[in-house]
Design a protein around this motif. Structure first.
Motif, short mmCIF file in Angstrom:
data_model
loop_
_atom_site.label_atom_id
_atom_site.label_comp_id
_atom_site.label_asym_id
_atom_site.label_seq_id
_atom_site.Cartn_x
_atom_site.Cartn_y
_atom_site.Cartn_z
N ASP A 145 38.77 38.52 40.26
CA ASP A 145 39.44 38.24 41.53
C ASP A 145 38.64 37.27 42.42
O ASP A 145 38.91 37.15 43.61
CB ASP A 145 39.71 39.54 42.29
CG ASP A 145 38.45 40.29 42.69
OD1 ASP A 145 37.34 39.91 42.23
OD2 ASP A 145 38.56 41.26 43.46
N GLN A 146 37.69 36.54 41.85
CA GLN A 146 36.84 35.65 42.64
C GLN A 146 37.09 34.17 42.34
O GLN A 146 36.22 33.33 42.50
CB GLN A 146 35.38 36.01 42.44
CG GLN A 146 35.06 37.39 43.01
CD GLN A 146 33.61 37.81 42.81
OE1 GLN A 146 33.02 37.62 41.76
NE2 GLN A 146 33.05 38.40 43.86
N GLU A 147 38.32 33.85 41.94
CA GLU A 147 38.70 32.46 41.67
C GLU A 147 38.49 31.57 42.90
O GLU A 147 38.05 30.44 42.79
CB GLU A 147 40.15 32.41 41.22
CG GLU A 147 40.62 31.04 40.81
CD GLU A 147 42.05 31.05 40.29
OE1 GLU A 147 42.72 30.03 40.50
OE2 GLU A 147 42.47 32.04 39.68
N ASP A 148 38.79 32.10 44.09
CA ASP A 148 38.62 31.31 45.31
C ASP A 148 37.15 30.94 45.53
O ASP A 148 36.84 29.83 46.00
CB ASP A 148 39.18 32.04 46.53
CG ASP A 148 38.56 33.42 46.76
OD1 ASP A 148 38.02 34.02 45.81
OD2 ASP A 148 38.62 33.90 47.91
N ILE A 149 36.24 31.82 45.16
CA ILE A 149 34.80 31.53 45.29
C ILE A 149 34.41 30.42 44.30
O ILE A 149 33.68 29.49 44.65
CB ILE A 149 33.96 32.80 45.07
CG1 ILE A 149 34.27 33.83 46.16
CG2 ILE A 149 32.47 32.47 45.03
CD1 ILE A 149 33.65 35.19 45.92
N ASP A 156 38.66 27.39 53.88
CA ASP A 156 38.67 27.28 55.35
C ASP A 156 37.87 28.43 55.96
O ASP A 156 37.10 28.25 56.89
CB ASP A 156 40.10 27.30 55.89
CG ASP A 156 40.86 26.03 55.53
OD1 ASP A 156 40.21 24.97 55.35
OD2 ASP A 156 42.09 26.10 55.41
N GLU A 157 38.09 29.61 55.41
CA GLU A 157 37.35 30.79 55.85
C GLU A 157 36.79 31.45 54.60
O GLU A 157 37.53 32.09 53.85
CB GLU A 157 38.25 31.75 56.62
CG GLU A 157 38.73 31.16 57.93
CD GLU A 157 39.30 32.21 58.86
OE1 GLU A 157 38.87 33.38 58.76
OE2 GLU A 157 40.16 31.85 59.65
N PRO A 158 35.49 31.30 54.37
CA PRO A 158 34.88 31.87 53.16
C PRO A 158 35.14 33.36 53.02
O PRO A 158 35.10 34.11 53.98
CB PRO A 158 33.39 31.58 53.35
CG PRO A 158 33.35 30.39 54.24
CD PRO A 158 34.52 30.55 55.17
N THR A 159 35.43 33.76 51.79
CA THR A 159 35.71 35.16 51.48
C THR A 159 34.51 35.82 50.81
O THR A 159 34.63 36.88 50.24
CB THR A 159 36.92 35.27 50.52
OG1 THR A 159 36.61 34.53 49.34
CG2 THR A 159 38.18 34.74 51.16
N PHE A 160 33.38 35.20 50.88
CA PHE A 160 32.18 35.71 50.22
C PHE A 160 31.05 35.83 51.23
O PHE A 160 31.09 35.25 52.30
CB PHE A 160 31.74 34.77 49.08
CG PHE A 160 31.42 33.38 49.55
CD1 PHE A 160 30.15 33.05 49.99
CD2 PHE A 160 32.39 32.40 49.57
CE1 PHE A 160 29.85 31.77 50.43
CE2 PHE A 160 32.11 31.11 50.01
CZ PHE A 160 30.84 30.81 50.44
N LEU A 212 25.17 35.68 45.69
CA LEU A 212 26.46 36.12 46.23
C LEU A 212 26.55 37.64 46.13
O LEU A 212 26.12 38.22 45.15
CB LEU A 212 27.61 35.49 45.42
CG LEU A 212 27.76 33.99 45.55
CD1 LEU A 212 28.72 33.45 44.50
CD2 LEU A 212 28.24 33.62 46.95
N LYS A 213 27.14 38.25 47.15
CA LYS A 213 27.36 39.70 47.14
C LYS A 213 28.60 40.01 46.31
O LYS A 213 29.52 39.20 46.22
CB LYS A 213 27.59 40.23 48.56
CG LYS A 213 26.34 40.31 49.40
CD LYS A 213 26.62 40.89 50.76
CE LYS A 213 26.71 42.39 50.65
NZ LYS A 213 26.74 43.06 51.96
N THR A 237 30.54 31.13 36.51
CA THR A 237 29.39 31.47 37.33
C THR A 237 29.29 30.54 38.53
O THR A 237 29.85 29.45 38.52
CB THR A 237 28.07 31.36 36.54
OG1 THR A 237 27.79 29.99 36.27
CG2 THR A 237 28.13 32.13 35.23
N VAL A 238 28.57 30.98 39.52
CA VAL A 238 28.13 30.11 40.61
C VAL A 238 26.61 30.19 40.61
O VAL A 238 26.04 31.29 40.66
CB VAL A 238 28.70 30.54 41.98
CG1 VAL A 238 28.04 29.75 43.11
CG2 VAL A 238 30.21 30.36 42.01
#
Length: 153
Positions: free
Chosen positions: A73-77, A87-91, A102-103, A18-19
């Motif tokens: 698929d949200q490991e980067d988040i 570097d460039e948020p994907t969320f 988070l969306k 979770t975040v």
């Protein structure tokens, strides 16, 4: 007791990822957490355990928060909010009823502060659920110190 070995043992309990997000006068903040659990249905309560050394500790104190349950698929988040910023948020964020969330997550649970407890080197925040939603998909899992695919496909 060897704390490293205890941690290794506890790592054998697979968890979701979770975040936790909340808003302060400084903006929206988030922290990755896998120490999250449902506590009660009546009243509806959940618990989040946060390390005392985490910056988010004081941001969560007496504050509304949202538990964002991540998809596979949200490991980067998860890594972004664990202290390895992208570097460039994907969320993207979206405004919830109580706090920003988070969306496009697997689920979210919006909470009002209910109680706070001493949890040794962690603080246990209990929130009263005021809103939630869930979507279909597969969860991001954590097992033995790494992200894992613990569910059969």
């Amino acid at each position: 007791m060897d704390s490293r070995e205890l941690r290794n043992c506890m790592g054998h309990f697979a968890t979701g990822v979770t975040v936790i997000t909340c808003d302060t006068e400084d903006g929206t903040h988030g922290i990755t957490a896998n120490s999250f659990t449902s506590v009660s249905l009546d009243p509806p309560l959940v618990l989040v355990s946060i390390d005392r050394k985490a910056k988010a500790l004081q941001q969560l104190k007496n504050n509304n928060f949202t538990v964002n349950i991540l998809k596979e698929d949200q490991e980067d988040i998860a890594m972004h909010f664990a202290g390895r910023p992208l570097d460039e948020p994907t969320f993207q964020f979206e405004k919830g009823n109580l706090s920003t969330r988070l969306k496009d997550t697997l689920a979210y649970v919006e909470c009002e502060p209910w109680a706070e407890y001493d949890g040794g080197d962690h603080v246990l925040y209990v929130g009263k659920v005021s809103d939630f939603t869930y979507n279909h998909g597969r969860p991001l899992a954590y097992y033995c110190g790494k992200f894992s695919d613990v569910l059969p496909k």
